[in-house]
Write a protein that holds these residues in place. Structure first.
Motif, PDB file in Angstrom:
ATOM      1  N   SER A 191       0.826  -1.199   0.000  1.00  0.00           N
ATOM      2  CA  SER A 191       0.000   0.000   0.000  1.00  0.00           C
ATOM      3  C   SER A 191       0.860   1.249   0.000  1.00  0.00           C
ATOM      4  CB  SER A 191      -0.904  -0.004   1.244  1.00  0.00           C
ATOM      5  OG  SER A 191      -1.528   1.250   1.385  1.00  0.00           O
ATOM      6  N   CYS A 203      -6.654   0.935   1.495  1.00  0.00           N
ATOM      7  CA  CYS A 203      -5.671   0.235   2.337  1.00  0.00           C
ATOM      8  C   CYS A 203      -5.358  -1.159   1.811  1.00  0.00           C
ATOM      9  CB  CYS A 203      -6.190   0.135   3.768  1.00  0.00           C
ATOM     10  SG  CYS A 203      -6.287   1.700   4.650  1.00  0.00           S
ATOM     11  N   ARG A 204      -6.398  -1.901   1.442  1.00  0.00           N
ATOM     12  CA  ARG A 204      -6.214  -3.295   1.017  1.00  0.00           C
ATOM     13  C   ARG A 204      -7.032  -3.543  -0.248  1.00  0.00           C
ATOM     14  NH1 ARG A 204      -1.877  -4.416   2.589  1.00  0.00           N
ATOM     15  NH2 ARG A 204      -2.266  -6.624   2.189  1.00  0.00           N
ATOM     16  N   VAL A 209      -9.372  -4.206   9.320  1.00  0.00           N
ATOM     17  CA  VAL A 209      -7.944  -4.268   9.011  1.00  0.00           C
ATOM     18  C   VAL A 209      -7.176  -3.405  10.000  1.00  0.00           C
ATOM     19  CG1 VAL A 209      -8.467  -4.615   6.559  1.00  0.00           C
ATOM     20  CG2 VAL A 209      -7.940  -2.312   7.390  1.00  0.00           C
ATOM     21  N   TRP A 249       0.174  -5.904   8.230  1.00  0.00           N
ATOM     22  CA  TRP A 249      -1.278  -5.790   8.241  1.00  0.00           C
ATOM     23  C   TRP A 249      -1.876  -7.023   8.902  1.00  0.00           C
ATOM     24  CZ3 TRP A 249      -4.083  -1.609   6.807  1.00  0.00           C
ATOM     25  CH2 TRP A 249      -3.443  -0.647   6.019  1.00  0.00           C
ATOM     26  N   VAL A 269      -5.768  -8.738   8.998  1.00  0.00           N
ATOM     27  CA  VAL A 269      -7.065  -8.623   8.322  1.00  0.00           C
ATOM     28  C   VAL A 269      -7.994  -9.713   8.824  1.00  0.00           C
ATOM     29  CG1 VAL A 269      -8.266  -8.628   6.111  1.00  0.00           C
ATOM     30  CG2 VAL A 269      -5.956  -7.666   6.258  1.00  0.00           C
TER      31      VAL A 269
END
Length: 346
Positions: free
Chosen positions: A5, A37-38, A48, A55, A57
């Motif tokens: 990211s 972000c993802r 997240v 990260w 999730v």
């Protein structure tokens, strides 16, 4: 740090500055903060977190599941504690799960600030969406250009040409070009009935491409127009775009300053009232940062420039999408002419 990211370095910096343990966001995959972000997230609800290095999730498609609760437990189990930073808006239940796990919450605009400028990859996605917008407006222009005049109205394939028929044609062309209209296509005419020759028709589209990035484009077409105030307003608007591009090339400018410059150029053509201008960013939303007053249109921003002039019998309105850098580039545009045949021939 994964490097997936463009936001990660900014998050790590704000975590250190605020002495916070992690950044947390919760929502659906279509929600812009989560998508930014993802981007790899599938449909469903997601929670997240980024702790400056990695990260975490948690996802769910079951309506009864609570990914925010699972994420809060994981963060606590992994030894994180103290303050977590979140966007200003976070679901109430998610905030309660985090607080129950021992965390305090503080808001940050780090995501919104990151989205105000675009990477090369983001710009390429916006250009794909803009190409779909251009395909849609060309289809609408083609319908206007080829329609027959019957009893003072435009008709196509033995049926009256209406704003709704134009909207459907635009959306079909957007889909054929690989975009998603997203309910953002509008067709504005002075009246409620079939389109008439000589009246301005405003076509606007703001489709997204498959990963969620939007384009935006608006044009005004006049079938069999006679010029006059419509032509004068149109020339004023096109001149305003040139002035704003020169202004943005010279230095970073506030939204207010660019909007004022656009308006001043239109006023120079004799218009005092009914001038509408808007400057804003475009990306995962059709309107996003920078979009208010003192907010700055910086290098690497992708911005929409909207200018409209109200006339006695309609409106002239154009929207351009520009990428700001050492030069200001128009993205995926089509001719600005009031004549719909110009868009078809391009």
């Amino acid at each position: 740090m994964t490097g997936d990211s463009p936001l990660e370095p900014a998050i790590a910096d704000v975590l250190a500055r605020e002495d916070a343990t992690a950044f947390v966001a919760v929502g659906s995959a279509r929600q812009p903060t989560l998508r930014y972000c993802r981007p790899e997230l599938d449909d469903g609800r997601h929670a997240v977190a980024f702790d400056g290095r990695e990260w975490r999730v948690r996802s769910a498609t079951d309506p009864g599941a609570a990914p925010a609760s699972e994420l809060a437990d994981v963060l606590a189990t992994d030894g994180l504690s103290g303050t977590v930073l979140t966007p200003a808006r976070i679901p109430h239940d998610a905030a309660l799960y985090l607080e129950d796990a021992g965390f305090s919450l503080s808001s940050t605009d780090v995501v919104a600030r990151g989205r105000a400028t675009k990477t090369d990859a983001e710009r390429a996605r916006i250009e794909d969406a803009q190409a779909a917008a251009g395909a849609g407006l060309r289809r609408g222009a083609a319908a206007l250009a080829t329609a027959e005049v019957v009893d003072g109205r435009l008709g196509l394939e033995d049926e009256a040409l209406t704003a709704e028929r134009l909207r459907i044609a635009i959306d079909e062309a957007i889909v054929a070009a690989g975009g998603f209209p997203d309910g953002n296509t509008t067709v504005s005419t002075p009246g409620d009935g079939p389109v008439r020759p000589g009246e301005p028709v405003v076509l606007e589209a703001a489709p997204r491409e498959p990963s969620g990035y939007h384009g935006v484009l608006a044009r005004t077409f006049v079938r069999d127009g006679e010029g006059g105030s419509e032509r004068r307003a149109h020339v004023g608007i096109t001149r305003s775009f040139r002035s704003a591009a020169a202004m943005l090339t010279a230095d970073a400018q506030s939204v207010t300053a660019v909007e004022a410059d656009l308006e001043a150029e239109v006023r120079a053509f004799g218009f005092e009232d009914g001038i509408h201008t808007r400057v804003a960013g475009v990306g995962l939303e059709p309107v996003e940062r920078p979009r208010h007053g003192s907010a700055t249109v910086e290098s690497d921003a992708v911005a929409r420039l909207d200018v409209g002039v109200d006339l006695a019998d309609g409106r002239i309105r154009l929207t351009e999408l520009v990428a700001v850098g050492d030069d200001v580039d128009r993205l995926g545009s089509i001719p600005r002419s009031l004549d719909p045949e110009a868009a078809v021939a391009d």
